[in-house]
Design a protein around this motif. Structure first.
Motif, PDB file in Angstrom:
ATOM      1  N   VAL A 139       0.845  -1.196   0.000  1.00  0.00           N
ATOM      2  CA  VAL A 139       0.000   0.000   0.000  1.00  0.00           C
ATOM      3  C   VAL A 139       0.883   1.250   0.000  1.00  0.00           C
ATOM      4  CG1 VAL A 139      -1.647   1.351   1.370  1.00  0.00           C
ATOM      5  CG2 VAL A 139      -1.989  -1.108   1.085  1.00  0.00           C
ATOM      6  N   ALA A 140       1.832   1.303   0.937  1.00  0.00           N
ATOM      7  CA  ALA A 140       2.728   2.458   0.997  1.00  0.00           C
ATOM      8  C   ALA A 140       3.615   2.519  -0.237  1.00  0.00           C
ATOM      9  CB  ALA A 140       3.581   2.392   2.259  1.00  0.00           C
ATOM     10  N   GLY A 141       4.006   1.343  -0.758  1.00  0.00           N
ATOM     11  CA  GLY A 141       4.801   1.317  -1.981  1.00  0.00           C
ATOM     12  C   GLY A 141       4.072   1.969  -3.142  1.00  0.00           C
ATOM     13  N   TYR A 142       2.776   1.678  -3.259  1.00  0.00           N
ATOM     14  CA  TYR A 142       1.978   2.290  -4.322  1.00  0.00           C
ATOM     15  C   TYR A 142       1.785   3.779  -4.067  1.00  0.00           C
ATOM     16  CZ  TYR A 142      -2.023   3.603  -7.166  1.00  0.00           C
ATOM     17  OH  TYR A 142      -2.857   4.265  -8.047  1.00  0.00           O
ATOM     18  N   LEU A 149       4.493   6.831 -12.767  1.00  0.00           N
ATOM     19  CA  LEU A 149       4.570   5.408 -12.465  1.00  0.00           C
ATOM     20  C   LEU A 149       3.245   4.878 -11.931  1.00  0.00           C
ATOM     21  CD1 LEU A 149       8.098   4.926 -10.828  1.00  0.00           C
ATOM     22  CD2 LEU A 149       7.336   4.256 -13.118  1.00  0.00           C
ATOM     23  N   ARG A 150       2.526   5.710 -11.200  1.00  0.00           N
ATOM     24  CA  ARG A 150       1.226   5.300 -10.683  1.00  0.00           C
ATOM     25  C   ARG A 150       0.253   5.053 -11.833  1.00  0.00           C
ATOM     26  NH1 ARG A 150      -0.765   9.576  -6.826  1.00  0.00           N
ATOM     27  NH2 ARG A 150       1.154   8.993  -5.760  1.00  0.00           N
ATOM     28  N   LEU A 151       0.255   5.924 -12.828  1.00  0.00           N
ATOM     29  CA  LEU A 151      -0.625   5.738 -13.983  1.00  0.00           C
ATOM     30  C   LEU A 151      -0.253   4.475 -14.752  1.00  0.00           C
ATOM     31  CD1 LEU A 151      -0.865   9.425 -15.260  1.00  0.00           C
ATOM     32  CD2 LEU A 151      -2.678   8.087 -14.158  1.00  0.00           C
ATOM     33  N   LEU A 152       1.044   4.207 -14.866  1.00  0.00           N
ATOM     34  CA  LEU A 152       1.489   2.978 -15.528  1.00  0.00           C
ATOM     35  C   LEU A 152       1.003   1.755 -14.762  1.00  0.00           C
ATOM     36  CD1 LEU A 152       3.249   1.375 -17.559  1.00  0.00           C
ATOM     37  CD2 LEU A 152       5.173   1.726 -15.992  1.00  0.00           C
ATOM     38  N   ALA A 153       1.235   1.742 -13.446  1.00  0.00           N
ATOM     39  CA  ALA A 153       0.840   0.593 -12.637  1.00  0.00           C
ATOM     40  C   ALA A 153      -0.666   0.368 -12.664  1.00  0.00           C
ATOM     41  CB  ALA A 153       1.317   0.788 -11.194  1.00  0.00           C
ATOM     42  N   ASP A 154      -1.444   1.458 -12.628  1.00  0.00           N
ATOM     43  CA  ASP A 154      -2.906   1.342 -12.650  1.00  0.00           C
ATOM     44  C   ASP A 154      -3.410   0.607 -13.879  1.00  0.00           C
ATOM     45  OD1 ASP A 154      -3.180   2.704 -10.266  1.00  0.00           O
ATOM     46  OD2 ASP A 154      -3.763   4.613 -11.183  1.00  0.00           O
ATOM     47  N   ASN A 155      -2.667   0.685 -14.975  1.00  0.00           N
ATOM     48  CA  ASN A 155      -3.125   0.125 -16.244  1.00  0.00           C
ATOM     49  C   ASN A 155      -2.440  -1.193 -16.612  1.00  0.00           C
ATOM     50  OD1 ASN A 155      -5.019   2.206 -17.652  1.00  0.00           O
ATOM     51  ND2 ASN A 155      -3.403   3.426 -16.702  1.00  0.00           N
ATOM     52  N   LEU A 156      -1.591  -1.701 -15.734  1.00  0.00           N
ATOM     53  CA  LEU A 156      -0.907  -2.958 -15.996  1.00  0.00           C
ATOM     54  C   LEU A 156      -1.655  -4.143 -15.393  1.00  0.00           C
ATOM     55  CD1 LEU A 156       2.869  -2.152 -15.280  1.00  0.00           C
ATOM     56  CD2 LEU A 156       1.865  -2.754 -17.498  1.00  0.00           C
ATOM     57  N   VAL A 196      -2.391  -3.236  -9.698  1.00  0.00           N
ATOM     58  CA  VAL A 196      -2.900  -2.451  -8.570  1.00  0.00           C
ATOM     59  C   VAL A 196      -4.292  -2.952  -8.233  1.00  0.00           C
ATOM     60  CG1 VAL A 196      -3.466  -0.164  -7.696  1.00  0.00           C
ATOM     61  CG2 VAL A 196      -1.566  -0.443  -9.298  1.00  0.00           C
ATOM     62  N   ARG A 197      -4.437  -3.482  -7.031  1.00  0.00           N
ATOM     63  CA  ARG A 197      -5.747  -3.947  -6.583  1.00  0.00           C
ATOM     64  C   ARG A 197      -6.302  -2.987  -5.537  1.00  0.00           C
ATOM     65  NH1 ARG A 197      -5.773  -9.305  -2.941  1.00  0.00           N
ATOM     66  NH2 ARG A 197      -7.960  -8.689  -2.971  1.00  0.00           N
ATOM     67  N   ALA A 233      11.354  -2.417  -6.520  1.00  0.00           N
ATOM     68  CA  ALA A 233      12.291  -1.588  -5.755  1.00  0.00           C
ATOM     69  C   ALA A 233      11.545  -0.587  -4.883  1.00  0.00           C
ATOM     70  CB  ALA A 233      13.249  -0.864  -6.701  1.00  0.00           C
ATOM     71  N   ARG A 234      10.421  -0.089  -5.349  1.00  0.00           N
ATOM     72  CA  ARG A 234       9.610   0.841  -4.545  1.00  0.00           C
ATOM     73  C   ARG A 234       9.013   0.139  -3.332  1.00  0.00           C
ATOM     74  NH1 ARG A 234       9.400   6.479  -5.667  1.00  0.00           N
ATOM     75  NH2 ARG A 234      10.324   6.726  -7.739  1.00  0.00           N
ATOM     76  N   ILE A 235       8.593  -1.107  -3.519  1.00  0.00           N
ATOM     77  CA  ILE A 235       8.023  -1.876  -2.412  1.00  0.00           C
ATOM     78  C   ILE A 235       9.084  -2.183  -1.363  1.00  0.00           C
ATOM     79  CG2 ILE A 235       6.985  -4.100  -1.775  1.00  0.00           C
ATOM     80  CD1 ILE A 235       5.656  -4.107  -4.563  1.00  0.00           C
ATOM     81  N   GLU A 236      10.295  -2.516  -1.829  1.00  0.00           N
ATOM     82  CA  GLU A 236      11.342  -3.028  -0.954  1.00  0.00           C
ATOM     83  C   GLU A 236      12.184  -1.954  -0.275  1.00  0.00           C
ATOM     84  OE1 GLU A 236      13.693  -5.652  -3.343  1.00  0.00           O
ATOM     85  OE2 GLU A 236      11.917  -6.650  -4.181  1.00  0.00           O
ATOM     86  N   ARG A 237      11.876  -0.686  -0.484  1.00  0.00           N
ATOM     87  CA  ARG A 237      12.655   0.374   0.164  1.00  0.00           C
ATOM     88  C   ARG A 237      12.719   0.137   1.676  1.00  0.00           C
ATOM     89  NH1 ARG A 237      12.029   6.233  -2.149  1.00  0.00           N
ATOM     90  NH2 ARG A 237      12.279   6.612   0.074  1.00  0.00           N
ATOM     91  N   PRO A 238      13.889   0.294   2.304  1.00  0.00           N
ATOM     92  CA  PRO A 238      14.017  -0.005   3.733  1.00  0.00           C
ATOM     93  C   PRO A 238      13.011   0.723   4.613  1.00  0.00           C
ATOM     94  CG  PRO A 238      16.185   0.247   2.755  1.00  0.00           C
ATOM     95  CD  PRO A 238      15.196   0.636   1.692  1.00  0.00           C
ATOM     96  N   ASP A 239      12.662   1.977   4.269  1.00  0.00           N
ATOM     97  CA  ASP A 239      11.710   2.722   5.094  1.00  0.00           C
ATOM     98  C   ASP A 239      10.286   2.195   4.948  1.00  0.00           C
ATOM     99  OD1 ASP A 239      11.832   3.746   2.411  1.00  0.00           O
ATOM    100  OD2 ASP A 239      10.602   5.435   3.054  1.00  0.00           O
ATOM    101  N   ASN A 240      10.095   1.261   4.031  1.00  0.00           N
ATOM    102  CA  ASN A 240       8.783   0.684   3.782  1.00  0.00           C
ATOM    103  C   ASN A 240       8.699  -0.739   4.316  1.00  0.00           C
ATOM    104  OD1 ASN A 240       6.167   0.738   2.612  1.00  0.00           O
ATOM    105  ND2 ASN A 240       6.911  -0.457   0.873  1.00  0.00           N
ATOM    106  N   THR A 241       9.679  -1.155   5.124  1.00  0.00           N
ATOM    107  CA  THR A 241       9.724  -2.527   5.604  1.00  0.00           C
ATOM    108  C   THR A 241       9.717  -2.592   7.129  1.00  0.00           C
ATOM    109  OG1 THR A 241      12.154  -2.635   5.621  1.00  0.00           O
ATOM    110  CG2 THR A 241      11.049  -3.241   3.567  1.00  0.00           C
ATOM    111  N   PHE A 242       9.411  -3.779   7.612  1.00  0.00           N
ATOM    112  CA  PHE A 242       9.386  -4.078   9.039  1.00  0.00           C
ATOM    113  C   PHE A 242      10.034  -5.446   9.227  1.00  0.00           C
ATOM    114  CE2 PHE A 242       6.622  -6.601  12.050  1.00  0.00           C
ATOM    115  CZ  PHE A 242       7.238  -6.181  13.210  1.00  0.00           C
ATOM    116  N   ARG A 243      10.999  -5.543  10.126  1.00  0.00           N
ATOM    117  CA  ARG A 243      11.747  -6.781  10.338  1.00  0.00           C
ATOM    118  C   ARG A 243      11.524  -7.280  11.756  1.00  0.00           C
ATOM    119  NH1 ARG A 243      17.447  -8.319   8.077  1.00  0.00           N
ATOM    120  NH2 ARG A 243      18.091 -10.044   9.424  1.00  0.00           N
ATOM    121  N   TRP A 244      11.279  -8.603  11.879  1.00  0.00           N
ATOM    122  CA  TRP A 244      11.057  -9.183  13.193  1.00  0.00           C
ATOM    123  C   TRP A 244      12.004 -10.364  13.418  1.00  0.00           C
ATOM    124  CZ3 TRP A 244       8.896  -7.530  17.421  1.00  0.00           C
ATOM    125  CH2 TRP A 244       8.666  -8.423  18.478  1.00  0.00           C
ATOM    126  N   ASN A 245      12.761 -10.297  14.517  1.00  0.00           N
ATOM    127  CA  ASN A 245      13.584 -11.411  14.966  1.00  0.00           C
ATOM    128  C   ASN A 245      12.756 -12.230  15.954  1.00  0.00           C
ATOM    129  OD1 ASN A 245      16.184 -10.750  13.653  1.00  0.00           O
ATOM    130  ND2 ASN A 245      16.051  -8.909  14.914  1.00  0.00           N
TER     131      ASN A 245
END
Length: 325
Positions: A139-142, A149-156, A196-197, A233-245
């Motif tokens: 969600v945050a990635g989108y 890029l948003r217009l491209l993704a919306d139509n893919l 995009v769902r 790459a937009r989804i995987e940005r470190p500020d967009n992730t949460f890691r749990w040990n």
């Protein structure tokens, strides 16, 4: 900050109180002070579901008493469990035991038309070090995409399949077992999904990608590779992730419609085992109203199609959310 759960439409006086700690701006939270059991009241179950919808990936601590049966029973309170997997059933039909770590970003089972709405994961055997799980908010990635890029993704639209080189991505544990890989591929599924769902409960828009993507409809293989790398790459940005040990007694729940996850294979030759329960989801719908389409394989034996309802007064944890209310 830790506090007794207070969310719109769910009041602490109406359900068993527990504490929710927000762990990341875009996703991630921890629930403490909750004892999961078969007789949880409906208000508490609804409160848990809301926390998952808001925070996307949630860890419930202190569940040392949970075994396979209790994990499955808890899943039944939150939805309708799917079979363990569309193809891998030799290890049991209710829970999917997973050895090793995925070591690749993905959303669970996107190669079928009815993508599971939620996954519940329990660590059975953890190595002495490593073996964390990471989640990313699709969600945050989108929402952070620039308008072009948003217009491209919306139509893919993308074709997802289980017919790919599984071992190329999954290099630890199950992927090294030829029998597991053969069972994984024994029935070939291909499904065309909108990239995009629109989330059926929150109205948020989310990118539906990950390592099951085979191609983008109408594009060349090289074009698919370039665009997939760009959006991932937009989804995987470190500020967009949460890691749990993982700690003993942890139970992870995530919204499979608005996240990707990654099991980190950083534990060498040590043994790691987790058990997963997945809950039936809906058929994704794009921003243009077009649903996903099954191209190969019948998933009706794997899962029912969930009928989702909008969550009243939903407020996202992140301000990076685009909704279609």
């Amino acid at each position: 900050m830790t506090a007794i759960l207070e969310t719109p439409g769910v009041h602490s006086s109406s359900h068993t109180p527990f504490r929710v700690t927000k762990l990341g701006h875009n996703l991630g939270a921890r629930i403490d002070g909750l004892h999961i059991h078969a007789d949880l009241d409906a208000a508490t179950v609804a409160a848990i579901a809301r926390v998952v919808a808001v925070h996307k990936a949630v860890i419930i601590t202190g569940q040392h008493h949970i075994d396979d049966d209790a994990q499955y029973a808890f899943g039944q309170r939150l939805g309708v469990p799917t079979k363990a997997h569309p193809t891998v059933l030799s290890r049991g039909e209710d829970l999917l035991p997973l050895e090793g770590a995925a070591n690749s970003w993905h959303t669970d089972v996107t190669f079928v038309d009815r993508i599971p709405k939620m996954s519940i994961l329990r660590a059975v055997v953890q190595p002495e070090y490593g073996g964390a799980t990471m989640w990313a908010s699709t969600v945050a990635g989108y929402a952070a995409l620039p308008e072009p890029l948003r217009l491209l993704a919306d139509n893919l639209r993308a074709v997802h399949t289980n017919d790919y080189d599984y071992a190329e991505h999954l290099t630890v544990g199950d992927s090294s077992d030829p029998e597991y890989r053969a069972e994984f591929h024994k029935t070939i599924f291909r499904t065309e999904h909108p990239v995009v769902r629109v989330h059926p409960e929150t109205g948020e828009r989310a990118l539906t990608l990950g390592h099951f993507v085979e191609s983008f409809v109408g594009l060349k293989t090289s074009e698919t590779a370039d665009i997939l790398r760009l959006l991932q790459a937009r989804i995987e940005r470190p500020d967009n992730t949460f890691r749990w040990n993982w700690n003993a007694g942890d139970l992870a729940i995530w919204d499979n419609r608005s996240t990707q996850h990654y099991g980190v294979a950083d534990f060498g030759s040590a043994y790691r085992k987790v058990n997963r329960v997945t809950l039936a989801g809906d058929i994704p719908v794009g921003v243009d109203g077009r649903p996903s389409v099954s191209l190969n394989g019948d998933a009706s034996g794997y899962s029912v199609v969930d009928t989702a309802r909008r969550i009243p007064d939903f407020e996202p944890a992140s301000d990076r959310s685009i909704r279609d209310f």
